[in-house]
Design a protein around this motif. Structure first.
Motif, PDB file in Angstrom:
ATOM      1  N   ASP A   1      28.662  15.402  -4.383  1.00 42.84           N
ATOM      2  CA  ASP A   1      28.147  15.959  -3.131  1.00 42.84           C
ATOM      3  C   ASP A   1      27.729  17.418  -3.274  1.00 42.84           C
ATOM      4  OD1 ASP A   1      28.556  13.624  -1.686  1.00 42.84           O
ATOM      5  OD2 ASP A   1      30.647  14.111  -1.316  1.00 42.84           O
ATOM      6  N   THR A   2      27.832  17.982  -4.494  1.00 41.83           N
ATOM      7  CA  THR A   2      27.646  19.422  -4.676  1.00 41.83           C
ATOM      8  C   THR A   2      26.359  19.740  -5.439  1.00 41.83           C
ATOM      9  OG1 THR A   2      30.053  19.748  -4.686  1.00 41.83           O
ATOM     10  CG2 THR A   2      28.703  21.540  -5.567  1.00 41.83           C
TER      11      THR A   2
ATOM     12  N   ASP B   1      28.518  22.857  -1.465  1.00 42.57           N
ATOM     13  CA  ASP B   1      29.140  21.564  -1.205  1.00 42.57           C
ATOM     14  C   ASP B   1      28.558  21.000   0.088  1.00 42.57           C
ATOM     15  OD1 ASP B   1      30.765  19.390  -0.648  1.00 42.57           O
ATOM     16  OD2 ASP B   1      32.572  20.346  -1.417  1.00 42.57           O
ATOM     17  N   THR B   2      27.758  19.939  -0.017  1.00 44.06           N
ATOM     18  CA  THR B   2      27.078  19.386   1.162  1.00 44.06           C
ATOM     19  C   THR B   2      28.044  18.685   2.109  1.00 44.06           C
ATOM     20  OG1 THR B   2      26.599  17.293   0.022  1.00 44.06           O
ATOM     21  CG2 THR B   2      24.977  19.077  -0.187  1.00 44.06           C
ATOM     22  N   SER B   3      29.272  18.376   1.633  1.00 44.53           N
ATOM     23  CA  SER B   3      30.228  17.677   2.497  1.00 44.53           C
ATOM     24  C   SER B   3      30.918  18.613   3.481  1.00 44.53           C
ATOM     25  CB  SER B   3      31.278  16.951   1.651  1.00 44.53           C
ATOM     26  OG  SER B   3      32.087  17.877   0.940  1.00 44.53           O
TER      27      SER B   3
ATOM     28  N   VAL C   1      19.833  14.706  -0.812  1.00 41.12           N
ATOM     29  CA  VAL C   1      21.249  14.326  -0.814  1.00 41.12           C
ATOM     30  C   VAL C   1      21.479  13.434   0.399  1.00 41.12           C
ATOM     31  CG1 VAL C   1      23.628  15.129  -0.863  1.00 41.12           C
ATOM     32  CG2 VAL C   1      21.830  16.537  -1.890  1.00 41.12           C
ATOM     33  N   GLY C   2      21.604  12.118   0.181  1.00 43.40           N
ATOM     34  CA  GLY C   2      21.729  11.203   1.310  1.00 43.40           C
ATOM     35  C   GLY C   2      20.468  11.201   2.144  1.00 43.40           C
TER      36      GLY C   2
END
Length: 516
Positions: free
Chosen positions: A371-372, A390-392, A320-321
């Motif tokens: 983002d999840t 939730d990675t945010s 993720v990113g």
């Protein structure tokens, strides 16, 4: 009632009637005494008593009828015309004493004979007679039809997990757990494990001795001379011409990933070279630049410090990113969700969902939506269910407890796929078997898409194939009557149907078992 019949009765009542009349009118012989000219039936001219059939037949009560006494047949009573209108005259005296009982009459003649009654109910069966002698054996009949197939047996399941170095395996290894799927949910739970064993890694063996050198082969025959090369380019036009030479770096530099050495200088004949020959000679080199690339491997983090292994990514891994999310075991909290930020080399445990036993995140499914992260995990109380992170904002939660209680729904055991904002996956709710489910990530709603094998049996959707074509999912499934065949679900209108019964009847075609 006829006048002739009631006249004798009325005569007997005359005295009482006359008395009543006098009390109501003070004088019964005034100038307004009635005569017979009004059409009523006068019973006695002296007492002015008349007969009518009903109250509706009474004449108007006025000066011409004042003082008249009428017997009304329908009510068997008397009415008299007074100054206040018609009045009922109660001539009932006190009740007389009961008369003596009459003598019994003679018996009547016998009536005619009645109809014959219906038959009575059958009596109980008599006892069985003694058995007769055995008859001669008949010829053998044809074989009967085959009986229905018996119910399917329980499926045997096995799971493997990394075994860190310890009492069970000195050098680490793999733990194997085997058992029957008693509740048919497709997941081997702790209560279903019948047998456990370990496959341990052995110690590293010693290097073998070098083999003896082989004998030197004979020299090959000389090859034929090659053709002459083309003439070289003309030399530089000026001693101030800049020349460049590129070569590989020396092995001693350790450029394992490759590199180059770039030398530059004027073609001026410095250092004993030949000027303007178009060749950069060693004495003419004024600048040297070396580019060297080398492979470098290092341990990012010792998650399970010491001799134990953390087995990162054994169950799941997803990027993720700049951050890697993966499962790992730190030796104290079991196999949980971890992360490593490649931009700053930091590593951390994302969430501890089940303590020492480990939640085994991503064992059956792991998928990123925005983002999840959505994945399966076991928190130790509600079984293997659908979870999210939730990675945010680093929040982690259980999305849905599809099989309520401690049982597992094992989401994604056979399939998982993302269509727009909606996850489609297989799951078991404890009553309708492994069926097709969905979760809308935009509004957090979760529902069973279709109960293809209705009842408690399992349709195992996506066991062999799952593919999206436009808005329609195509997948393998078993409806319990036509075997495992090709099915479809249109996500735009929520319709589900069998595409084709390739192996017609109860047989199974298992579409996609070998390719999809």
């Amino acid at each position: 009632m006829r006048k002739e019949i009631i006249a004798p009765v009325l005569v007997l009542l005359m005295l009482l009637a006359a008395g009543a009349y006098m009390m109501l009118n003070n004088d019964g012989n005034g100038p307004n005494s009635p005569d017979d000219g009004d059409g009523n039936n006068q019973i006695d001219d002296e007492w002015d008593v008349y007969y009518v059939q009903s109250g509706d037949d009474l004449p108007a009560c006025g000066s011409t009828t004042l003082g008249r006494l009428y017997y009304v047949a329908d009510t068997a009573g008397f009415e008299t015309c007074t100054s206040a209108g018609w009045a009922f005259v109660d001539l009932t005296g006190p009740a007389g004493a009961d008369g003596a009982d009459g003598t019994n009459g003679a018996d009547g003649v016998n009536g005619t004979q009645g109809m014959v009654g219906s038959d009575g109910s059958d009596g109980s069966d008599g006892s069985d007679g003694s058995d007769g002698a055995d008859g001669v054996n008949g010829t053998t009949g044809q074989d009967g039809m085959n009986g229905d197939d018996g119910a399917s047996g329980l499926t045997a399941l096995a799971i493997t997990t990394p075994e860190p170095s310890g009492a069970n395996c000195v050098n680490g290894g793999v733990k194997i757990e085997v058992g029957l799927d008693d509740d048919e949910n497709g997941s081997l739970e702790a209560s279903e494990i019948d047998y456990s064993t370990f496959v341990c890694d052995g110690t590293t063996g010693q290097d073998g001795t070098n083999g003896t050198d082989g004998t030197t082969g004979q020299d090959g025959t000389n090859g034929t001379d090659g053709t002459n090369g083309a003439d070289g380019a003309n030399g530089s036009a000026s001693p101030n011409t800049m020349l460049t030479s590129i070569s590989s770096p020396a092995a001693s530099l350790g450029c394992t990933a490759g590199g180059r050495v770039m030398e530059q200088g004027l073609d001026n004949g410095d250092g004993g070279g030949t000027a303007q020959n178009g060749v950069l000679e060693s004495g003419e080199v004024d600048y040297t630049t070396t580019y060297c690339s080398a492979y470098k491997v290092w341990q990012v983090d010792d998650i399970n410090s010491g001799g134990g292994g953390s087995s990162p990514g054994y169950r799941m891994e997803i990027l993720v990113g700049d951050t890697l999310y993966f499962g790992a075991n730190d030796g104290s909290s079991g196999y949980e969700l971890w992360a490593h930020d490649t931009s700053n080399s930091s590593t951390w445990q994302v969430a501890e969902m089940r303590g020492l036993a480990g939640s085994n995140p991503g064992q059956y499914m792991a998928i990123l939506v925005g983002d999840t992260l959505y994945f399966d995990a076991n928190d130790g109380s509600s079984g293997i269910e659908l979870w999210a992170h939730d990675t945010s904002n680093s929040s982690t939660w259980q999305v849905a407890d599809i099989r309520s209680g401690s049982g597992s729904s094992t989401p994604g055991y056979y399939m998982e796929i993302l269509v727009g904002d909606t996850l489609y996956f297989s799951a078991y709710d404890g009553s309708s078997g492994q069926e097709l489910w969905a979760h809308d990530t935009s509004n957090s709603s979760t529902w069973q898409v279709a109960d293809i094998n209705s009842g408690s049996s399992t349709s195992t959707p996506g066991q062999y194939m799952t593919i999206l074509v436009g808005d329609t999912l195509y997948f393998s499934a078993n409806d319990g009557s036509s075997g495992t065949e090709l099915w479809a679900h249109d996500t735009s209108n929520s319709s589900t149907w069998q595409v084709a019964d390739i192996n017609s009847g109860a047989g199974t075609s298992s579409p996609g078992q070998y390719m999809a």
